[in-house]
Design a protein around this motif. Structure first.
Motif, short mmCIF file in Angstrom:
data_model
loop_
_atom_site.label_atom_id
_atom_site.label_comp_id
_atom_site.label_asym_id
_atom_site.label_seq_id
_atom_site.Cartn_x
_atom_site.Cartn_y
_atom_site.Cartn_z
N GLY A 46 0.76 -0.94 0.21
CA GLY A 46 0.59 -0.24 0.38
C GLY A 46 0.67 1.22 0.06
O GLY A 46 2.29 1.22 -0.45
N THR A 47 0.28 2.24 0.38
CA THR A 47 0.68 3.86 0.65
C THR A 47 1.68 3.48 1.42
O THR A 47 1.41 2.79 2.42
CB THR A 47 0.20 4.81 0.63
N PRO A 48 2.80 4.38 1.48
CA PRO A 48 4.14 4.65 2.99
C PRO A 48 3.11 4.69 4.38
O PRO A 48 2.97 4.51 5.31
CB PRO A 48 5.04 5.42 2.65
N ARG A 49 2.46 6.31 3.52
CA ARG A 49 1.26 6.18 5.12
C ARG A 49 0.20 5.33 5.61
O ARG A 49 0.07 4.91 6.83
CB ARG A 49 0.20 7.56 4.53
N ALA A 50 -0.36 4.72 4.42
CA ALA A 50 -1.25 2.79 4.89
C ALA A 50 -0.75 2.91 5.50
O ALA A 50 -0.95 1.75 6.49
CB ALA A 50 -1.91 2.78 3.74
N ALA A 51 0.50 1.30 5.30
CA ALA A 51 1.74 0.61 5.81
C ALA A 51 1.66 1.02 7.31
O ALA A 51 1.83 0.54 8.02
CB ALA A 51 3.04 0.70 4.97
N MET A 52 2.42 2.45 7.77
CA MET A 52 3.07 3.18 8.69
C MET A 52 1.03 3.02 9.83
O MET A 52 1.72 2.76 10.64
CB MET A 52 3.22 4.07 8.03
N ARG A 53 0.19 3.65 8.82
CA ARG A 53 -0.95 3.88 9.85
C ARG A 53 -1.20 2.50 10.88
O ARG A 53 -2.14 2.20 12.31
CB ARG A 53 -2.45 3.86 9.45
N GLN A 54 -1.58 1.50 10.03
CA GLN A 54 -1.28 0.43 10.57
C GLN A 54 -0.23 -0.09 11.70
O GLN A 54 -1.10 -1.19 12.44
CB GLN A 54 -1.35 -1.10 9.16
N LEU A 55 0.14 0.36 11.69
CA LEU A 55 1.06 -0.89 12.45
C LEU A 55 0.93 0.81 13.80
O LEU A 55 1.68 0.32 14.90
CB LEU A 55 3.06 -0.99 12.42
N ALA A 56 0.30 1.93 13.85
CA ALA A 56 0.95 2.24 14.97
C ALA A 56 -0.10 1.77 15.86
O ALA A 56 -1.27 1.43 15.76
CB ALA A 56 0.14 4.24 14.75
N GLN A 57 0.48 2.24 16.98
CA GLN A 57 -1.10 2.31 18.22
C GLN A 57 -1.98 3.31 17.73
O GLN A 57 -1.04 4.03 18.62
CB GLN A 57 -0.20 1.64 19.42
N PRO A 58 -2.94 2.39 18.29
CA PRO A 58 -4.15 3.87 18.79
C PRO A 58 -4.38 4.73 19.78
O PRO A 58 -4.04 6.07 19.39
CB PRO A 58 -5.19 3.58 18.24
N LYS A 59 -4.05 4.32 21.38
CA LYS A 59 -3.82 5.11 22.06
C LYS A 59 -2.89 6.22 22.08
O LYS A 59 -2.38 7.50 22.31
CB LYS A 59 -3.79 4.23 23.27
#
Length: 267
Positions: A46-59
């Motif tokens: 996916g896009t770089p943003r989408a790839a990293m957003r999936q790894l981010a801890q929401p809190k």
């Protein structure tokens, strides 16, 4: 193309993830990216943003967004008065009616109150979570921005001295339009500090924590400029003999605290 994808991936990782976690993730992704075209990477990752957003801890990410929002408000709030005054002037020119007379006075008061909040929160947050780049040399771009901001602060202090010591002959000589140019230059400086400060704030998250110096100095300059703006547009004298003392003390504290915070940020 691979380098382009990886550079965007690096920026996205530093925005969505804490520095240590971002470094680990990027180390793994360098092996994944190696030898593959951008089309393949976009298809699989996916896009770089989408790839990293999936790894981010929401809190953790929401906490960072809250801090970013508070720091942005502390810095950009003075621009509300500038925008309100500009809009009022434009509407008056178009319709010959006075709208938003006096701008939004509450924003000026809040700016003075939010200055310590922005400075302390930024220092505590980024000294705890940010990372200092390798080497003693400052990242390229920090010094030019600091040099750009400092003459503006000196100009504000010159105007403060002129107003508080009632050197109206200097005002009449330099500004024959009865001080309108002073208001305009203050407004321009407030816009400059807001732009430079937001750039520094984003760069702190994406890279070296020493970019925080640009944010702190911008916050200081904006606080001084909007304070003088309020003095010249909304101040009423109480007639006391030492009425200037309050302003000298308040502006001096803002300046010293801002310069100290800027110095700490560079360490």
């Amino acid at each position: 193309m691979r380098r382009d994808y990886l550079s965007r991936l690096s920026r996205a990782a530093r925005w969505y993830l804490p520095p240590a976690e971002a470094a680990e993730v990027l180390e793994d992704y360098r092996e994944i990216v190696a030898g593959r075209s951008e089309e393949e990477l976009r298809r699989d990752l996916g896009t770089p943003r989408a790839a990293m957003r999936q790894l981010a801890q929401p809190k953790a990410y929401r906490r960072w967004l809250a801090v970013f929002g508070i720091l942005s408000v502390c810095l950009l709030l003075p621009m509300v008065d500038v925008a309100a005054e500009a809009l009022s002037f434009l509407l008056h020119q178009l319709f010959r009616e006075h709208f938003l007379c006096g701008g939004v006075p509450a924003t000026s008061r809040l700016t003075i109150l939010l200055f310590p909040l922005g400075a302390v929160l930024a220092l505590v947050w980024f000294r705890r979570t940010g990372e200092k780049g390798p080497g003693k040399a400052l990242p390229r771009g920090i010094l030019p921005l600091l040099v750009l901001l400092l003459p503006g602060m000196a100009w504000v202090w010159f105007l403060v001295w002129v107003v508080l010591t009632e050197q109206w002959n200097i005002v009449n000589f330099l500004f024959p339009d009865y001080g309108q140019t002073v208001i305009e230059t203050l407004g321009l400086y407030i816009v400059i500090t807001g732009t430079a400060g937001m750039f520094g704030l984003v760069k702190v998250r994406l890279g070296d924590r020493r970019w925080l110096a640009v944010y702190i100095l911008s916050l200081t300059g904006a606080g001084l400029a909007i304070f003088l703006w309020r003095m010249m547009t909304r101040m009423s004298f109480d007639g006391s003999e030492n009425w200037q003392l309050f302003y000298w003390i308040r502006l001096g504290v803002i300046t010293l605290a801002g310069l100290l915070g800027t110095g700490v940020s560079l360490c």
